[in-house]
Design a protein around this motif. Structure first.
Motif, mmCIF file in Angstrom:
data_model
loop_
_atom_site.group_PDB
_atom_site.id
_atom_site.type_symbol
_atom_site.label_atom_id
_atom_site.label_comp_id
_atom_site.label_asym_id
_atom_site.label_seq_id
_atom_site.Cartn_x
_atom_site.Cartn_y
_atom_site.Cartn_z
ATOM 1 N N ARG A 9 -7.796 1.940 6.861
ATOM 2 C CA ARG A 9 -8.019 2.980 7.858
ATOM 3 C C ARG A 9 -6.785 3.110 8.755
ATOM 4 O O ARG A 9 -6.023 2.157 8.926
ATOM 5 N N PRO A 10 -6.601 4.255 9.375
ATOM 6 C CA PRO A 10 -5.482 4.422 10.322
ATOM 7 C C PRO A 10 -5.592 3.416 11.456
ATOM 8 O O PRO A 10 -6.687 3.096 11.922
ATOM 9 N N LEU A 11 -4.445 2.900 11.871
ATOM 10 C CA LEU A 11 -4.406 1.883 12.920
ATOM 11 C C LEU A 11 -4.063 2.522 14.256
ATOM 12 O O LEU A 11 -3.066 3.250 14.381
ATOM 13 N N ALA A 12 -4.838 2.191 15.269
ATOM 14 C CA ALA A 12 -4.519 2.641 16.625
ATOM 15 C C ALA A 12 -3.339 1.840 17.150
ATOM 16 O O ALA A 12 -2.998 0.775 16.627
ATOM 17 N N GLN A 13 -2.699 2.348 18.203
ATOM 18 C CA GLN A 13 -1.539 1.662 18.769
ATOM 19 C C GLN A 13 -1.938 0.261 19.231
ATOM 20 O O GLN A 13 -2.932 0.057 19.911
ATOM 21 N N GLY A 14 -1.146 -0.738 18.777
ATOM 22 C CA GLY A 14 -1.385 -2.123 19.161
ATOM 23 C C GLY A 14 -2.390 -2.857 18.298
ATOM 24 O O GLY A 14 -2.593 -4.057 18.463
ATOM 25 N N SER A 15 -3.019 -2.161 17.358
ATOM 26 C CA SER A 15 -3.994 -2.824 16.477
ATOM 27 C C SER A 15 -3.300 -3.335 15.227
ATOM 28 O O SER A 15 -2.134 -3.033 14.956
ATOM 29 N N ARG A 16 -4.002 -4.106 14.455
ATOM 30 C CA ARG A 16 -3.430 -4.712 13.249
ATOM 31 C C ARG A 16 -4.474 -4.811 12.149
ATOM 32 O O ARG A 16 -5.673 -4.704 12.403
ATOM 33 N N CYS A 17 -3.988 -5.076 10.939
ATOM 34 C CA CYS A 17 -4.852 -5.347 9.788
ATOM 35 C C CYS A 17 -4.155 -6.382 8.917
ATOM 36 O O CYS A 17 -2.986 -6.710 9.132
ATOM 37 N N GLY A 18 -4.872 -6.900 7.950
ATOM 38 C CA GLY A 18 -4.311 -7.989 7.151
ATOM 39 C C GLY A 18 -4.285 -7.692 5.656
ATOM 40 O O GLY A 18 -5.097 -6.932 5.131
ATOM 41 N N VAL A 19 -3.313 -8.310 4.995
ATOM 42 C CA VAL A 19 -3.193 -8.243 3.537
ATOM 43 C C VAL A 19 -3.128 -9.680 3.032
ATOM 44 O O VAL A 19 -2.246 -10.453 3.439
ATOM 45 N N ARG A 20 -4.063 -10.047 2.174
ATOM 46 C CA ARG A 20 -4.094 -11.420 1.646
ATOM 47 C C ARG A 20 -3.436 -11.452 0.265
ATOM 48 O O ARG A 20 -3.827 -10.699 -0.631
ATOM 49 N N ILE A 21 -2.467 -12.333 0.125
ATOM 50 C CA ILE A 21 -1.759 -12.493 -1.151
ATOM 51 C C ILE A 21 -2.096 -13.859 -1.733
ATOM 52 O O ILE A 21 -2.008 -14.884 -1.034
ATOM 53 N N THR A 22 -2.462 -13.899 -3.009
ATOM 54 C CA THR A 22 -2.761 -15.148 -3.707
ATOM 55 C C THR A 22 -1.777 -15.339 -4.854
ATOM 56 O O THR A 22 -1.536 -14.414 -5.634
ATOM 57 N N PHE A 23 -1.225 -16.538 -4.916
ATOM 58 C CA PHE A 23 -0.253 -16.865 -5.977
ATOM 59 C C PHE A 23 -0.958 -17.720 -7.023
ATOM 60 O O PHE A 23 -1.381 -18.837 -6.747
ATOM 61 N N SER A 24 -1.077 -17.205 -8.245
ATOM 62 C CA SER A 24 -1.727 -17.922 -9.357
ATOM 63 C C SER A 24 -0.821 -17.844 -10.575
ATOM 64 O O SER A 24 -0.999 -16.994 -11.458
ATOM 65 N N PRO A 25 0.194 -18.708 -10.640
ATOM 66 C CA PRO A 25 1.177 -18.610 -11.725
ATOM 67 C C PRO A 25 0.562 -18.919 -13.092
ATOM 68 O O PRO A 25 -0.296 -19.792 -13.222
ATOM 69 N N ARG A 26 1.011 -18.194 -14.090
ATOM 70 C CA ARG A 26 0.583 -18.422 -15.471
ATOM 71 C C ARG A 26 1.596 -19.247 -16.254
ATOM 72 O O ARG A 26 1.355 -19.592 -17.417
ATOM 73 N N SER A 27 2.704 -19.562 -15.600
ATOM 74 C CA SER A 27 3.737 -20.393 -16.232
ATOM 75 C C SER A 27 4.481 -21.135 -15.137
ATOM 76 O O SER A 27 4.417 -20.765 -13.949
ATOM 77 N N ILE A 28 5.181 -22.191 -15.522
ATOM 78 C CA ILE A 28 5.941 -22.962 -14.545
ATOM 79 C C ILE A 28 7.248 -22.242 -14.212
ATOM 80 O O ILE A 28 7.706 -21.375 -14.963
ATOM 81 N N GLY A 29 7.836 -22.599 -13.072
ATOM 82 C CA GLY A 29 9.095 -22.000 -12.662
ATOM 83 C C GLY A 29 8.921 -21.053 -11.485
ATOM 84 O O GLY A 29 7.834 -20.863 -10.945
ATOM 85 N N ARG A 30 10.044 -20.463 -11.051
ATOM 86 C CA ARG A 30 10.049 -19.572 -9.888
ATOM 87 C C ARG A 30 9.555 -18.178 -10.272
ATOM 88 O O ARG A 30 9.906 -17.640 -11.332
ATOM 89 N N HIS A 31 8.738 -17.599 -9.371
ATOM 90 C CA HIS A 31 8.217 -16.250 -9.579
ATOM 91 C C HIS A 31 8.509 -15.431 -8.320
ATOM 92 O O HIS A 31 8.200 -15.860 -7.200
ATOM 93 N N ASN A 32 9.102 -14.238 -8.501
ATOM 94 C CA ASN A 32 9.452 -13.367 -7.384
ATOM 95 C C ASN A 32 8.769 -12.013 -7.550
ATOM 96 O O ASN A 32 8.599 -11.513 -8.669
ATOM 97 N N ALA A 33 8.383 -11.426 -6.442
ATOM 98 C CA ALA A 33 7.784 -10.095 -6.447
ATOM 99 C C ALA A 33 8.001 -9.464 -5.078
ATOM 100 O O ALA A 33 8.520 -10.108 -4.149
ATOM 101 N N THR A 34 7.599 -8.218 -4.958
ATOM 102 C CA THR A 34 7.737 -7.498 -3.689
ATOM 103 C C THR A 34 6.435 -6.792 -3.360
ATOM 104 O O THR A 34 5.856 -6.098 -4.205
#
Length: 199
Positions: A9-34
């Motif tokens: 939803r649109p955010l009013a001035q000074g309000s916030r919202c959250g985004v939850r990111i979960t890392f579940s690798p399918r292989s060993i080693g470094r994984h990068n994303a944006t």
């Protein structure tokens, strides 16, 4: 990476919202994303995501001893028990699913154990107790002993299941008890001479 966003939803001035990111690798080693966030104020915004996949903890089964050898045992009798210590030498719970004695002479061995009652935490241990009780006399009439062999089989959730432990013992002829002296009967007309002969 997986994402769950509460910014719907649109955010009013000074309000916030959250985004939850979960890392579940399918292989060993470094994984990068944006993480790309589109909005109506100098869009888009980018957040770099980095994670390293490693080998997950795993159980490892260890037993001591890895072979059971019983001595001579008269058929139909039981000797002393031998114990196998089972230890979880890994970093995750070890589940012992089933334990059995298999092989041609399996009936000559008995087993009791406490390992299937619960999972073993890392460094946890349980015990398996085995007894050698040969059920029959040596098969050949001229033989006074015969080797009996079987295998203790342990099914588990670690690598290289099942684990097997050789078990063996030697069955010997059960001695015949001599007739007790009190059971000897002498006919009235037979004379017994201790030093010499009788008539």
């Amino acid at each position: 990476f997986t994402m769950v966003s509460r910014c719907t939803r649109p955010l009013a001035q000074g309000s916030r919202c959250g985004v939850r990111i979960t890392f579940s690798p399918r292989s060993i080693g470094r994984h990068n994303a944006t993480l790309l966030i589109s909005h109506n104020a100098n869009s888009p915004s980018r957040v770099s995501l980095t994670g390293i996949g490693v080998v997950a903890g795993a159980p490892h089964i260890s037993v001591n001893p890895d072979r059971l050898v019983f001595g001579n045992q008269a058929a139909g009798t039981s000797g002393g028990a031998q114990t196998v210590a089972v230890t979880n030498a890994g970093s995750a719970p070890l589940a012992v699913r089933a334990i059995a004695i298999e092989g041609a002479a399996a009936k000559d061995f008995s087993m009791s154990q406490s390992c299937t009652a619960r999972e073993l935490v890392p460094r946890g241990a349980c015990r398996i107790t085995v007894r050698f009780i040969p059920q029959t006399q040596p098969a050949a009439r001229s033989a006074s002993a015969s080797r009996r062999a079987a295998t203790l089989v342990i099914n588990h959730n670690a690598a290289r299941s099942p684990l097997t432990i050789p078990v063996e013992g030697t069955a010997i002829v059960r001695p015949v008890n001599p007739t007790p002296p009190g059971d000897i009967k002498i006919a009235p007309d037979v004379r017994v001479i201790t030093n010499g002969w009788c008539c």
